[in-house]
Scaffold this motif. Structure first.
Motif, mmCIF file in Angstrom:
data_model
loop_
_atom_site.group_PDB
_atom_site.id
_atom_site.type_symbol
_atom_site.label_atom_id
_atom_site.label_comp_id
_atom_site.label_asym_id
_atom_site.label_seq_id
_atom_site.Cartn_x
_atom_site.Cartn_y
_atom_site.Cartn_z
ATOM 1 N N GLU A 1 2.491 9.491 -5.652
ATOM 2 C CA GLU A 1 2.939 10.822 -5.246
ATOM 3 C C GLU A 1 4.082 11.303 -6.131
ATOM 4 O O GLU A 1 4.131 12.473 -6.532
ATOM 5 C CB GLU A 1 3.373 10.802 -3.779
ATOM 6 C CG GLU A 1 3.686 12.181 -3.222
ATOM 7 C CD GLU A 1 3.978 12.146 -1.735
ATOM 8 O OE1 GLU A 1 3.893 13.213 -1.096
ATOM 9 O OE2 GLU A 1 4.299 11.056 -1.214
ATOM 10 N N TYR B 1 0.831 -1.208 0.000
ATOM 11 C CA TYR B 1 0.000 0.000 0.000
ATOM 12 C C TYR B 1 0.867 1.260 0.000
ATOM 13 O O TYR B 1 0.663 2.178 -0.808
ATOM 14 C CB TYR B 1 -0.924 -0.008 1.217
ATOM 15 C CG TYR B 1 -1.770 1.243 1.353
ATOM 16 C CD1 TYR B 1 -3.006 1.336 0.734
ATOM 17 C CD2 TYR B 1 -1.316 2.334 2.095
ATOM 18 C CE1 TYR B 1 -3.775 2.487 0.846
ATOM 19 C CE2 TYR B 1 -2.075 3.490 2.211
ATOM 20 C CZ TYR B 1 -3.305 3.560 1.588
ATOM 21 O OH TYR B 1 -4.054 4.705 1.691
ATOM 22 N N ASN B 2 1.837 1.316 0.908
ATOM 23 C CA ASN B 2 2.673 2.515 1.017
ATOM 24 C C ASN B 2 3.508 2.738 -0.238
ATOM 25 O O ASN B 2 3.718 3.880 -0.665
ATOM 26 C CB ASN B 2 3.581 2.408 2.245
ATOM 27 C CG ASN B 2 2.811 2.523 3.547
ATOM 28 O OD1 ASN B 2 1.738 3.116 3.596
ATOM 29 N ND2 ASN B 2 3.342 1.939 4.612
ATOM 30 N N VAL C 1 -5.990 2.598 -10.167
ATOM 31 C CA VAL C 1 -5.286 2.264 -8.921
ATOM 32 C C VAL C 1 -5.358 0.777 -8.593
ATOM 33 O O VAL C 1 -4.332 0.093 -8.496
ATOM 34 C CB VAL C 1 -5.846 3.087 -7.739
ATOM 35 C CG1 VAL C 1 -5.177 2.673 -6.427
ATOM 36 C CG2 VAL C 1 -5.635 4.574 -7.985
ATOM 37 N N VAL D 1 -1.007 11.810 -6.207
ATOM 38 C CA VAL D 1 -1.300 11.341 -4.858
ATOM 39 C C VAL D 1 -2.725 11.682 -4.430
ATOM 40 O O VAL D 1 -3.372 10.911 -3.701
ATOM 41 C CB VAL D 1 -0.274 11.897 -3.848
ATOM 42 C CG1 VAL D 1 -0.448 13.401 -3.646
ATOM 43 C CG2 VAL D 1 -0.384 11.164 -2.519
ATOM 44 N N ALA E 1 -8.290 5.364 -2.522
ATOM 45 C CA ALA E 1 -8.166 4.580 -1.290
ATOM 46 C C ALA E 1 -9.390 4.771 -0.406
ATOM 47 O O ALA E 1 -9.901 3.812 0.196
ATOM 48 C CB ALA E 1 -6.898 4.981 -0.543
ATOM 49 N N PHE F 1 -4.887 9.061 -5.807
ATOM 50 C CA PHE F 1 -4.697 7.805 -5.074
ATOM 51 C C PHE F 1 -5.451 7.841 -3.751
ATOM 52 O O PHE F 1 -6.119 6.868 -3.378
ATOM 53 C CB PHE F 1 -3.210 7.550 -4.819
ATOM 54 C CG PHE F 1 -2.937 6.253 -4.101
ATOM 55 C CD1 PHE F 1 -2.672 5.093 -4.815
ATOM 56 C CD2 PHE F 1 -2.969 6.179 -2.713
ATOM 57 C CE1 PHE F 1 -2.439 3.888 -4.161
ATOM 58 C CE2 PHE F 1 -2.740 4.981 -2.048
ATOM 59 C CZ PHE F 1 -2.475 3.834 -2.779
ATOM 60 N N ASP F 2 -5.344 8.949 -3.035
ATOM 61 C CA ASP F 2 -6.022 9.052 -1.739
ATOM 62 C C ASP F 2 -7.537 8.981 -1.896
ATOM 63 O O ASP F 2 -8.229 8.388 -1.063
ATOM 64 C CB ASP F 2 -5.614 10.345 -1.033
ATOM 65 C CG ASP F 2 -4.179 10.295 -0.518
ATOM 66 O OD1 ASP F 2 -3.618 9.181 -0.439
ATOM 67 O OD2 ASP F 2 -3.624 11.364 -0.204
ATOM 68 N N ARG G 1 1.270 4.180 -2.941
ATOM 69 C CA ARG G 1 0.985 5.595 -2.696
ATOM 70 C C ARG G 1 2.202 6.462 -3.014
ATOM 71 O O ARG G 1 2.072 7.546 -3.603
ATOM 72 C CB ARG G 1 0.555 5.813 -1.247
ATOM 73 C CG ARG G 1 0.051 7.232 -0.979
ATOM 74 C CD ARG G 1 -0.335 7.449 0.475
ATOM 75 N NE ARG G 1 -0.951 8.747 0.649
ATOM 76 C CZ ARG G 1 -0.276 9.894 0.766
ATOM 77 N NH1 ARG G 1 1.060 9.886 0.723
ATOM 78 N NH2 ARG G 1 -0.916 11.045 0.913
#
Length: 643
Positions: free
Chosen positions: A330, A322-323, A378, A335, A342, A338-339, A326
């Motif tokens: 970014e 996951y990180n 994504v 980003v 999510a 993506f957020d 992201r």
């Protein structure tokens, strides 16, 4: 031949093709709280035979069925049929017999997750032997202890270097007569020797001597609180575990929509989690592959080439996926998108959960539209990084957390979260299909009873619970259970419907100077999901307040610095960086909202180095060795309370 795999009578009244049966837990209350939950077995108990029979049963039932795929040095995968695997097991078993190993002898295996591991497991069982896994990362002292304590007469190492390291220890290992090395072709030579010198009937005789109560393996615990203990697991323990797991987790182990299920193992085979799933795949004839390296540059090509439908993983790896996704978004200036994606995935996963639990109507039309929009942007990319066909993940080792579980569910990957120990042959609770409860570790595995003691400790009972601990000084096996109940050392709670939540580890409870009892694991697990944090350990036993030791995820930190126009620098230059500390403080502030004021983290320090297995701070299964951390960072801990 072992008892054929068979579901319980619960399936016999179903019309047409057999479908999933979900038996809800029976619960018992004390003083208004649920103190016990139990689920009856879904699979009939095995009354005769052993794990050694499985390759031969498969070869008889479906000789052309592909049961494994073997990774070649060039990265290609070669399919192995049930007939071929049984022949290889037979040949290596005969080789072990030819070398003089007798029923009951212990044979250690020290290797990464490879095809040879599973081959040796079944070959050793077919020869009537007991396998003893040794982590390939073990120190010479740890390896010597396991070989001494188990009385192993043979050891198979993966590399010449591992075998050479044992050379000076041989005078301390009087029982050890054989050292074989996989990379030198010794496993193949065992097969050739057996084929030339031992008749097939000898293996049949040895298999016939085995039963469900026969010892199958000695697995030594990772030893977070002391010297490792050898857990005595029988063939019957494995049957009780895998047969009920296969029956419950039907999406993982049965073909759906014409797509054959497959599992790629990359977690250590030395751990009971990996061994249990490997046996389950052979039992259910699900194509199994082995990936020896966890390095991204090695694992990603393996995932792409093998294309599994299910992965066996731990929360740390799902957090990293996951990180990393992201961070990549970014770096590409996406980003914000993506957020948003999510957030949509988490809402979608929560809506699915509510519908399955009967507390909601499921995702709304607008939520479905948003998910469809973000899927190619994504979610599909995350699934592609895992091989492109992944639908399920079996996750254990520590709690995953509701936030990540909901995200992956919304992204199209259902996570079956479980809880268990070496002593329970793997899982003892697991997320039930069709009725997940995010943030919990599920219901008792069918055939299991879970009880919460007066002090909050989790007690477990079932046929998958070990026979006892290995103690050669006491003449063999020392019972591990009290009146049939195994004390796990973990703390937990059962909700009204029998779902278990892990709240901490009994021996890890801290009592502050003010008398407040605090379980550190929940906050540690929550903080570890942060992209800049690798590991967290809370301190505060006998202290006026709780503090935290934090290590940095240098991939995440380097990305964060680049995004802020700064060059990456080593961790030791960042321990007092004010901007970094401000970001970490905000993370702690969010975590502190989950607990009361006395339980909150008041101060923290950033360590210049990460906790690693090599340094002795982590077990091979990524659990903290708290005493070692406190010893090595005593000055930093004292500094947190100096003012």
């Amino acid at each position: 031949m072992s008892t054929p795999y068979s579901p319980s009578a619960a399936f016999e009244d179903l019309d047409g093709p057999r479908g999933p049966v979900l038996v809800e837990p029976e619960t018992k209350r004390l003083d208004g709280a649920v103190r016990e939950a139990s689920v009856p077995p879904l699979a009939r108990p095995v009354r005769h035979g052993s794990l050694a029979d499985l390759p031969f049963d498969n070869a008889d039932a479906a000789p052309a069925s592909v049961v494994l795929s073997r990774r070649q040095p060039d990265g290609r995968w070669t399919d192995v049929t049930a007939e071929r695997f049984a022949a290889e097991v037979q040949a290596v078993a005969k080789g072990l017999i030819a070398e003089g190993l007798v029923p009951g002898d212990r044979i250690a295996v020290m290797a990464r997750t490879t095809y040879e591991w599973t081959l040796l497991d079944f070959a050793a069982w077919a020869a009537g032997l007991v396998t003893v896994p040794v982590y390939p990362t073990s120190s010479v002292y740890q390896t010597r202890w396991i070989l001494q304590d188990s009385g192993a007469v043979a050891v198979v190492t993966e590399t010449v270097a591992q075998a050479a390291a044992l050379g000076p220890e041989r005078p301390h290992l009087p029982d050890l007569r054989h050292v074989w090395v996989i990379e030198k072709g010794h496993v193949e030579r065992l097969g050739e020797l057996g084929a030339a010198t031992v008749p097939d009937q000898e293996v049949a005789v040895r298999r016939g001597m085995l039963g469900p109560d026969t010892l199958a393996t000695l697995i030594y615990t990772s030893g977070t609180t002391g010297r490792p203990k050898g857990c005595v697991l029988s063939h019957g323990n494995f049957f009780a575990e895998v047969d009920n797991a296969v029956e419950l987790l039907y999406p993982v182990f049965r073909a759906e929509t014409g797509e054959e299920p497959s599992v790629l193992l990359f977690l250590p085979m030395s751990h009971v989690f990996g061994r249990m799933v490997a046996v389950a795949c052979v039992r259910a004839r699900v194509r199994l592959g082995h990936a020896p390296s966890l390095k991204a540059e090695d694992l990603l090509p393996d995932l792409a080439a093998f294309r599994p439908t299910c992965l066996l993983t731990i929360p740390y790896m799902l957090e990293k996926v996951y990180n990393s996704a992201r961070a990549k978004a970014e770096a590409g200036g996406r980003v914000a998108a993506f957020d948003r994606a999510a957030a949509v995935a988490r809402r979608y996963g929560a809506a699915l959960e509510a519908r399955q639990a009967g507390t909601g109507s499921g995702p709304t039309r607008s939520l479905k539209t948003a998910r469809t929009f973000y899927d190619p942007l994504v979610y599909r990319k995350i699934r592609a990084a895992m091989g492109g066909r992944v639908k399920y993940a079996i996750c254990g080792g520590s709690p995953l957390g509701r936030r990540l579980a909901a995200f992956y569910a919304g992204a199209g990957i259902q996570v079956f979260e479980g809880y268990g120990l070496t002593e329970t042959t793997g899982a003892t609770t697991v997320t039930p299909p069709l009725k997940p409860r995010l943030g919990t570790v599920g219901w008792p595995l069918p055939g299991t009873r879970v009880r919460i003691a007066a002090d909050g400790e989790i007690l477990v009972s079932g046929d998958h619970v070990l026979r006892g601990y290995w103690d050669p000084q006491a003449g063999g096996v020392v019972p591990a259970t009290r009146d049939g109940w195994l004390p796990t050392g973990d703390l937990g709670e059962l909700d009204d419907e029998g779902y278990l939540t892990i709240t901490g580890r009994k021996k890890e409870i801290m009592i502050t100077a003010g008398g407040k009892s605090i379980a550190p694991a929940p906050l540690e697990n929550w903080l570890r999901q942060h992209p800049l944090i690798s590991q967290v350990m809370l301190v505060g036993d006998g202290r006026p307040y709780v503090s935290a030791l934090i290590t940095l995820d240098m991939d995440g930190v380097s990305h964060w610095r680049r995004m802020n126009g700064k060059h990456p620098v080593p961790a030791e230059l960042l321990v007092d960086d004010p901007e970094l500390r401000a970001v970490l403080q905000r993370a702690l502030d969010e975590a502190n909202k989950l607990v009361s004021r006395p339980e909150s983290i008041r101060r923290f320090t950033v360590l210049p180095t990460d906790f690693t297995e090599m340094a002795g701070h982590l077990t091979p299964s990524m659990k903290l060795r708290r005493e070692a951390v406190l010893r090595d960072f005593a000055a930093e801990v004292e500094g947190l309370y100096a003012q």
